[in-house]
Each structure stands twice: as C-alpha cells, then as structure tokens.
Design a protein around this motif. Structure first.
Motif, PDB file in Angstrom:
ATOM      1  N   ARG A 171     -24.087 -17.133  25.872  1.00 17.46           N
ATOM      2  CA  ARG A 171     -22.970 -18.138  25.340  1.00 17.46           C
ATOM      3  C   ARG A 171     -21.994 -18.029  26.747  1.00 17.46           C
ATOM      4  O   ARG A 171     -21.931 -16.732  27.630  1.00 17.46           O
ATOM      5  CB  ARG A 171     -21.369 -18.026  24.845  1.00 17.46           C
ATOM      6  CG  ARG A 171     -22.434 -18.002  23.048  1.00 17.46           C
ATOM      7  CD  ARG A 171     -21.680 -17.580  22.374  1.00 17.46           C
ATOM      8  NE  ARG A 171     -20.521 -16.309  22.145  1.00 17.46           N
ATOM      9  CZ  ARG A 171     -21.412 -16.173  21.283  1.00 17.46           C
ATOM     10  NH1 ARG A 171     -22.299 -15.956  20.534  1.00 17.46           N
ATOM     11  NH2 ARG A 171     -20.990 -14.012  21.131  1.00 17.46           N
ATOM     12  N   TYR A 173     -18.379 -19.307  29.307  1.00 13.03           N
ATOM     13  CA  TYR A 173     -17.212 -21.286  28.907  1.00 13.03           C
ATOM     14  C   TYR A 173     -16.919 -21.820  30.462  1.00 13.03           C
ATOM     15  O   TYR A 173     -16.520 -20.666  31.137  1.00 13.03           O
ATOM     16  CB  TYR A 173     -16.798 -20.390  28.107  1.00 13.03           C
ATOM     17  CG  TYR A 173     -16.248 -19.551  27.107  1.00 13.03           C
ATOM     18  CD1 TYR A 173     -17.101 -20.860  25.238  1.00 13.03           C
ATOM     19  CD2 TYR A 173     -16.524 -18.701  26.669  1.00 13.03           C
ATOM     20  CE1 TYR A 173     -16.936 -19.608  24.734  1.00 13.03           C
ATOM     21  CE2 TYR A 173     -17.126 -17.624  25.482  1.00 13.03           C
ATOM     22  CZ  TYR A 173     -17.669 -18.813  24.328  1.00 13.03           C
ATOM     23  OH  TYR A 173     -18.263 -17.885  23.712  1.00 13.03           O
ATOM     24  N   SER A 178     -10.980 -21.923  26.455  1.00 12.95           N
ATOM     25  CA  SER A 178     -12.630 -22.288  25.515  1.00 12.95           C
ATOM     26  C   SER A 178     -12.519 -20.663  25.301  1.00 12.95           C
ATOM     27  O   SER A 178     -13.004 -21.076  23.446  1.00 12.95           O
ATOM     28  CB  SER A 178     -13.925 -23.069  26.475  1.00 12.95           C
ATOM     29  OG  SER A 178     -13.225 -24.279  27.047  1.00 12.95           O
ATOM     30  N   ARG A 179     -12.840 -19.883  25.501  1.00 13.08           N
ATOM     31  CA  ARG A 179     -12.745 -18.739  24.680  1.00 13.08           C
ATOM     32  C   ARG A 179     -12.260 -18.139  23.670  1.00 13.08           C
ATOM     33  O   ARG A 179     -12.716 -17.543  22.752  1.00 13.08           O
ATOM     34  CB  ARG A 179     -13.555 -17.141  26.367  1.00 13.08           C
ATOM     35  CG  ARG A 179     -14.222 -16.046  25.876  1.00 13.08           C
ATOM     36  CD  ARG A 179     -14.482 -14.884  27.023  1.00 13.08           C
ATOM     37  NE  ARG A 179     -13.183 -14.918  27.669  1.00 13.08           N
ATOM     38  CZ  ARG A 179     -13.596 -13.916  28.767  1.00 13.08           C
ATOM     39  NH1 ARG A 179     -14.462 -13.697  29.197  1.00 13.08           N
ATOM     40  NH2 ARG A 179     -11.682 -14.146  29.671  1.00 13.08           N
TER      41      ARG A 179
END
Length: 423
Positions: A171, A173, A178-179
């Motif tokens: 993942r 971002y 967003s994180r």
C-alpha cells in the motif's frame, strides 16, 4: 524479467480504467510507462471498466471488470435486481480466476479507498475486496499504488474498503490525509509510504518560462485565456439527500464566475475530466452567451495539459485537472470538494487558493482569482520547483514498487520497501 521457473512475470492492472475518466486512465498510463521501462519482459493485461478502450489505446489485452454490463445503472425492476445479484456471484468467480493467472496485480492510483463522490458498497468497493481477497487466497501480490483514501461513513462500504486495504500486499498513498484516513479506519499504516500522484511521472508539455505572462520584467500584454475545469458535482457519498441543491449552487456560482470573466473580455476554455461532465459544459454555454466562452475536446491528460499550458490561469474542480494545471506550471485555483484537493494545493505551494465547491461564491472566487493572477510570476517559479520534487518522489515510488513486487529483478536498487504483512 522472469519468475522463478523462467517464465515472464504476469502483471495485471485493475480498476475503473477506460471508462471515460481521464484521471484514472492517466494513472494507468503512468504505471504502464514504469512497467515498460523497468520490467519490459513482463506480460501485462487488465481487468477494467472499459476493456475495448484500454486495448485500443494502450495495446494490452483487457477483460471487463463486471459480468453484468448495467452494474452502475440504478436497478428498479425485479429482473434487473436479479441480474445484478447474479452478477455479484459471477464476478467472484471471474475475479478469482483472473487474479490466479497473475504473479502481481497493480491498482494504479485513483481514489479507490474513498467515497468523496457517490458510491455504493456493492459496486467498486465489492470488486476491490474480491481482488484483494483473491490475491491473498492464491498468493498473488496485490499492490495499491499511490491511491487516495478518505474517511467513509457508510458502514458496509467502510468495511469492504478496510478489508481490501488489509489484504493487499503493498500500500502507498498519494497524500498524508489518505494514510491518516486508513489509520483511522483501523488499518496498520506504520509501514505505508506517501508519494505524489502517479500523474506527476507523465511527460510534461513545454511550459512558459518563469518570466512569462504577468512577470514584472516583461511588458504586460492583453489578458490571456482562462481554463475553467468543470464537473458533474453533486457532493459526496454522505450528501445524497442534498445532491440536487449542492449541484445547483455549484453550477450557479460557476456560471456567474464565467460570465464575469467574459464580460471583462477574457477568453474562457471549459474543460472536463470525465464523460459525465458534458451536461455541465452545455449548461454553462447556454447560460453565458458569449463567443469568448468555448469548450475544449479532451481525450487524455496530455490534451488537458496542452490546453492548460496555453492559459494564463486555471480554475478547476476535478483532482486530475488540478494536477495537469499544476504540472505544466500554470497558476491554479481549486474548487475543492475533498481533503485530497487541499493537500495537493498545499504540496504545490498554493494552499491559499482553494475555494469550496459546495459553496461557490462568485464574488469571493473572483477576488481569489485576481489575487492569484497578481502573483502569477512568483507562483510559476514555485511550481517549477515543486514539480521537480514531485517527479523525483514518484521515481522513488517506482523504485520501491520494484523492490516490493519484483524482488528477483531488483539487484541494483538501494531504495527498499518491504511487503506489508496484512492482519
């Protein structure tokens, strides 16, 4: 690049690609550019919304994301509801079979972990969950690369998004909010990185030098064109009850702003970022009867950048319209509808030039616009510097991606990025 048994690594790309959204397709273009440069022997195909467009434009095989072609149309009749329900079962089998054929699947950018626009849990969130769950089941590494995320109020949507993120092997971002949002929704983000949007790696058209229009060192000429990016904006997923009111306020304010520019003799180019934005363009052209107001036809982010590079100033709503304007170094004012727009503008040094899309005040917008134009030369220099930093960081993202997803091919890179251990 080959897998352990000597066969080429099989890479899939996944998302609402080829469906008319220029930002999504720009993210795909960026990842394909990375794969062709860093991993040219990889065999690449797509599971996406518009397979015919993706195959024709990017020359890779593509499969339709949903078995039921009316997936994103409202179902009211019993037969349609039944077809949608059957489609969910069929999609589970189809997605699992597609994932199993790949070594790696990349979800390129896009706001796949957010609901800042209207979204139903059984649509794309369900499809993303099937992808990530299938990856975990079959040992296929699924990567969510520079994606957008936001806090989600709807419980089923939030649960699907949370588990999709947890099950992904990698993942990253496109911004810090967003994180933070994923952390708030219960995802361990301690090993997740933040990089700029993938579109910052796309080729940039030649731009005007820092001493261009508005520079004190250059005799001023007549005012140049203004690009106004528009959107079929009705608020977010939590605004469904007020969607009509929000759209009217946004459209009325935008019309007043465009009319004021035309009355001052400024040429205005209307731009879109998705096929659904066409009616908004038509409404503005109908309301502002002036030969100075025209609409551009754009089929890619490159088309948008060409239009924006020729403008003095840009005012835009859609996230990737903003990126295109900032990337070519044109002073930009954001009609912001989500934290991602505010974060992007702050990253590029234009935090003071955000205006709420839900409450467009044409008079206030004109004040901000004039302030922006007075600082044009200074802001062009700032954007030149920030773009260099953004491009370098996206390069870091691709280096990290190679280390995480293609370890057998990563013999020379020093920037490492471990795979996430999903809960």
């Amino acid at each position: 690049m080959t897998s352990g048994d000597g066969t080429p690594v099989r890479v899939g790309v996944f998302g609402l690609l080829g469906s008319g959204n220029l930002g999504n397709d720009g993210s795909l273009e960026a990842v394909l550019g990375y794969l062709r440069a860093a991993h040219p022997e990889a065999v690449v195909d797509a599971l996406c919304g518009g397979p015919e467009v993706v195959t024709a434009r990017y020359r890779i095989p593509a499969t339709r994301l949903h078995w039921y072609r009316g997936e994103y149309r409202t179902a009211s009749r019993a037969g349609t509801v039944a077809a949608k329900g059957l489609g969910k079962l069929v999609d589970a089998v189809r997605t699992a079979a597609w994932v199993r054929r790949h070594d790696v699947v990349i979800v390129p950018g896009m706001g796949v972990l957010e609901a800042t626009l209207p979204l139903r849990p059984w649509g794309f969130p369900y499809a993303l969950f099937l992808l990530c769950a299938s990856g975990r089941l079959f040992g296929t590494r699924v990567a969510l690369v520079s994606v957008g995320a936001a806090a989600i109020g709807n419980r089923p949507t939030r649960a699907l998004v949370r588990w999709s993120a947890r099950l992904a092997a990698y993942r990253s971002y496109r911004d810090a909010p967003s994180r933070d949002a994923m952390r708030a929704m219960g995802v361990d983000t301690s090993r997740d990185e933040v990089y700029p949007d993938l579109a910052f790696s796309l080729p940039t058209l030649p731009t005007l030098p820092a001493g261009g229009p508005g520079s004190p060192s250059v005799p001023p000429g007549p005012p140049g064109p203004v690009c106004v990016g528009v959107m079929a904006f009705h608020g977010g997923d939590d605004d469904r009850a007020r969607a009509g009111e929000i759209h009217r306020r946004y459209l009325d304010g935008t019309i007043r702003f465009v009319r004021a520019l035309a009355e001052e003799g400024r040429p205005v180019r209307l731009l879109t970022g998705d096929e659904v934005d066409g009616p908004v363009v038509a409404a503005i052209l109908d309301a502002v009867d002036s030969p100075l107001v025209t609409a551009a036809e754009t089929a890619s982010l490159a088309d948008l950048m060409k239009e924006m590079a020729a403008a003095d100033t840009v005012v835009a709503v859609r996230y990737h319209n903003l990126i295109c304007a900032l990337k070519v170094g044109t002073p930009t004012l954001a009609l912001s509808y989500a934290a991602k727009s505010d974060a992007l503008m702050a990253q590029m040094g234009l935090a003071a030039y955000c205006h709420p899309a839900r409450e467009v005040d044409a008079d206030r917008l004109l004040e901000q616009f004039r302030s922006l134009e007075r600082r044009s030369a200074e802001l062009r220099r700032t954007l030149t510097e920030r773009n260099l930093t953004a491009a370098r960081r996206v390069g870091d993202q691709f280096t990290a991606l190679t280390s995480a997803l293609f370890p057998a091919a990563d013999h020379t890179h020093t920037h490492t990025h471990d795979l996430r251990e999903a809960p």
